[in-house]
Design a protein around this motif. Structure first.
Motif, mmCIF file in Angstrom:
data_model
loop_
_atom_site.group_PDB
_atom_site.id
_atom_site.type_symbol
_atom_site.label_atom_id
_atom_site.label_comp_id
_atom_site.label_asym_id
_atom_site.label_seq_id
_atom_site.Cartn_x
_atom_site.Cartn_y
_atom_site.Cartn_z
ATOM 1 N N ASN A 73 0.808 -1.225 0.000
ATOM 2 C CA ASN A 73 0.000 0.000 0.000
ATOM 3 C C ASN A 73 0.838 1.271 0.000
ATOM 4 O O ASN A 73 0.286 2.376 0.123
ATOM 5 C CB ASN A 73 -0.936 0.005 1.210
ATOM 6 C CG ASN A 73 -2.157 -0.865 0.977
ATOM 7 O OD1 ASN A 73 -2.782 -0.807 -0.075
ATOM 8 N ND2 ASN A 73 -2.489 -1.695 1.954
ATOM 9 N N LYS A 106 -0.369 4.017 -2.400
ATOM 10 C CA LYS A 106 -1.783 4.394 -2.382
ATOM 11 C C LYS A 106 -1.934 5.806 -1.828
ATOM 12 O O LYS A 106 -1.024 6.359 -1.215
ATOM 13 C CB LYS A 106 -2.594 3.392 -1.559
ATOM 14 C CG LYS A 106 -2.535 1.974 -2.126
ATOM 15 C CD LYS A 106 -3.061 1.932 -3.552
ATOM 16 C CE LYS A 106 -3.219 0.523 -4.090
ATOM 17 N NZ LYS A 106 -1.927 -0.135 -4.350
ATOM 18 N N SER A 163 -7.376 4.909 -1.265
ATOM 19 C CA SER A 163 -7.307 3.682 -2.055
ATOM 20 C C SER A 163 -6.323 2.748 -1.363
ATOM 21 O O SER A 163 -5.367 3.187 -0.719
ATOM 22 C CB SER A 163 -6.830 3.980 -3.477
ATOM 23 O OG SER A 163 -5.528 4.565 -3.460
ATOM 24 N N THR A 189 -5.007 -1.809 -1.160
ATOM 25 C CA THR A 189 -5.220 -3.216 -1.450
ATOM 26 C C THR A 189 -5.346 -3.982 -0.135
ATOM 27 O O THR A 189 -4.649 -3.678 0.833
ATOM 28 C CB THR A 189 -4.068 -3.813 -2.275
ATOM 29 O OG1 THR A 189 -4.290 -5.217 -2.449
ATOM 30 C CG2 THR A 189 -2.722 -3.615 -1.607
ATOM 31 N N THR A 228 -5.196 -7.405 -0.373
ATOM 32 C CA THR A 228 -4.728 -8.729 -0.768
ATOM 33 C C THR A 228 -3.958 -9.388 0.381
ATOM 34 O O THR A 228 -3.028 -8.802 0.931
ATOM 35 C CB THR A 228 -3.819 -8.625 -2.000
ATOM 36 O OG1 THR A 228 -4.562 -8.055 -3.088
ATOM 37 C CG2 THR A 228 -3.302 -9.997 -2.413
ATOM 38 N N GLY A 280 -12.553 -1.929 -6.841
ATOM 39 C CA GLY A 280 -11.980 -1.656 -8.149
ATOM 40 C C GLY A 280 -12.522 -0.394 -8.779
ATOM 41 O O GLY A 280 -13.470 0.233 -8.285
ATOM 42 N N ASP A 281 -11.943 -0.012 -9.911
ATOM 43 C CA ASP A 281 -12.370 1.211 -10.589
ATOM 44 C C ASP A 281 -13.776 1.103 -11.162
ATOM 45 O O ASP A 281 -14.483 2.104 -11.281
ATOM 46 C CB ASP A 281 -11.388 1.537 -11.726
ATOM 47 C CG ASP A 281 -10.030 1.957 -11.198
ATOM 48 O OD1 ASP A 281 -9.983 2.651 -10.155
ATOM 49 O OD2 ASP A 281 -9.007 1.586 -11.810
ATOM 50 N N THR A 305 -8.667 -8.359 -1.565
ATOM 51 C CA THR A 305 -9.055 -7.701 -2.817
ATOM 52 C C THR A 305 -7.934 -6.786 -3.302
ATOM 53 O O THR A 305 -7.314 -6.064 -2.511
ATOM 54 C CB THR A 305 -10.342 -6.882 -2.610
ATOM 55 O OG1 THR A 305 -11.384 -7.770 -2.185
ATOM 56 C CG2 THR A 305 -10.774 -6.196 -3.877
ATOM 57 N N ALA A 306 -7.693 -6.799 -4.601
ATOM 58 C CA ALA A 306 -6.554 -6.090 -5.180
ATOM 59 C C ALA A 306 -6.671 -4.580 -5.048
ATOM 60 O O ALA A 306 -5.670 -3.889 -4.831
ATOM 61 C CB ALA A 306 -6.393 -6.474 -6.646
ATOM 62 N N LEU A 307 -7.892 -4.028 -5.182
ATOM 63 C CA LEU A 307 -8.055 -2.584 -5.112
ATOM 64 C C LEU A 307 -9.408 -2.240 -4.504
ATOM 65 O O LEU A 307 -10.447 -2.683 -4.992
ATOM 66 C CB LEU A 307 -7.941 -1.948 -6.499
ATOM 67 C CG LEU A 307 -8.125 -0.426 -6.563
ATOM 68 C CD1 LEU A 307 -7.055 0.283 -5.734
ATOM 69 C CD2 LEU A 307 -8.102 0.073 -8.008
ATOM 70 N N TYR A 338 -11.574 1.213 -2.810
ATOM 71 C CA TYR A 338 -11.682 2.628 -2.465
ATOM 72 C C TYR A 338 -12.623 2.760 -1.267
ATOM 73 O O TYR A 338 -13.663 2.107 -1.213
ATOM 74 C CB TYR A 338 -12.240 3.433 -3.633
ATOM 75 C CG TYR A 338 -11.343 3.466 -4.847
ATOM 76 C CD1 TYR A 338 -10.293 4.380 -4.939
ATOM 77 C CD2 TYR A 338 -11.543 2.584 -5.901
ATOM 78 C CE1 TYR A 338 -9.459 4.407 -6.050
ATOM 79 C CE2 TYR A 338 -10.717 2.600 -7.016
ATOM 80 C CZ TYR A 338 -9.683 3.513 -7.090
ATOM 81 O OH TYR A 338 -8.854 3.533 -8.189
#
Length: 281
Positions: free
Chosen positions: A46, A49, A89, A91, A93, A123-124, A159-161, A163
């Motif tokens: 991170n 981020k 933001s 992660t 993971t 995610g985005d 989870t990878a990303l 927000y």
């Protein structure tokens, strides 16, 4: 009320022993410079981020005083209902059971936005979703608008990303008027914790923390082989009474102004968090 409710849920899960997790990311804005946009602790994944704002607010001023060191100060909240927010933001993971804590302050000579809620997005391309019990009402202090260990849904595990945002839910300021463009909001002490899925990270506090009450000195003492960053003291109802920046392995908290009863000590470290029950008699 939500801070109290969330804290009590955690206590019910681990009241008789200890609650410990790993630090995923934190923003405590310690330097008062633009580098505070990035986390100042947590998982290496991170490091890059960011903390940012959206919807037309001002730029972020990192030079203003915060709960412990500096904070992120933001203006330009006028007409911001459901459009203006600050966010991080990160992660998750390798982690599950994600918890979020934060502090928000508005007011002073320039009353700031009063009402917010916490949301997350995966995610985005994800959809912003409310976090249960994530409503926030700010005031001109660091405790009223605080969230303490608010659980995120299991969707946020490993989870990878992700927000996470604090979005305005009304145009009211903290003194009952309408928030102006000069209205000030400060954000500080954002902590995200999780339980490691790898089995490599240990719950260090379980074996490396000692907390005791010294009746003669009227202090609560703690000692650890691990550096403790901050310590918080709550009453049995979950209300925050004392918060202290420590950054050392041992410390005493004077509680001469507190009555007899059961209290909860919460310790924050780069290795996780831990809570203990202490009887003051």
């Amino acid at each position: 009320m939500k801070t109290t409710f969330t804290f009590l849920i955690i206590l019910m899960l681990s009241f008789s022993s200890i609650y410990s997790q790993d630090l995923v990311a934190k923003w405590t804005f310690p330097t008062g410079s633009a580098s505070d946009v990035n986390p100042d602790g947590g998982a290496a994944s991170n490091t890059g981020k960011v903390f940012t704002t959206a919807g037309g607010t001002s730029s972020i001023d990192f030079t203003k005083n915060g709960s412990t060191t500096k904070s992120a100060q933001i203006t330009g909240w006028d007409n911001g209902t459901d459009t203006k927010y600050c966010q991080i933001s990160l992660t998750t993971t390798g982690y599950k059971d994600i918890l979020v804590s934060s502090k928000m302050q508005s007011g002073g000579n320039n009353p700031g936005p009063r009402d917010f809620k916490l949301q997350y997005k995966i995610g985005d391309a994800g959809t912003w979703t409310d976090v249960a019990n994530g409503s926030i009402v700010t005031a001109n202090d660091w405790s009223t608008g605080a969230l303490s260990n608010l659980p995120l849904p299991t969707e946020c595990n490993d989870t990878a990303l992700i927000y996470i945002r604090w979005i305005m839910t009304s145009n009211s300021d903290n003194v009952g008027g309408t928030v102006a463009s000069t209205g000030i909001l400060k954000v500080d002490d954002i902590y995200v914790y999780g339980t490691s899925l790898t089995g490599i990270e240990e719950n260090y506090f379980e074996n490396n923390i000692a907390i005791s009450y010294n009746k003669t000195e009227n202090t609560i003492n703690f000692k650890s082989s691990i550096n403790i960053e901050t310590v918080e003291l709550y009453n049995i109802n979950g209300s925050l009474l004392i918060t202290k920046n420590v950054n050392e392995n041992s410390q005493k908290i004077n509680i001469s102004n507190l009555s007899k009863g059961i209290y909860i000590v919460r310790l924050n470290s780069a290795k996780g968090i831990a809570t203990r029950k202490v009887l003051v008699n």
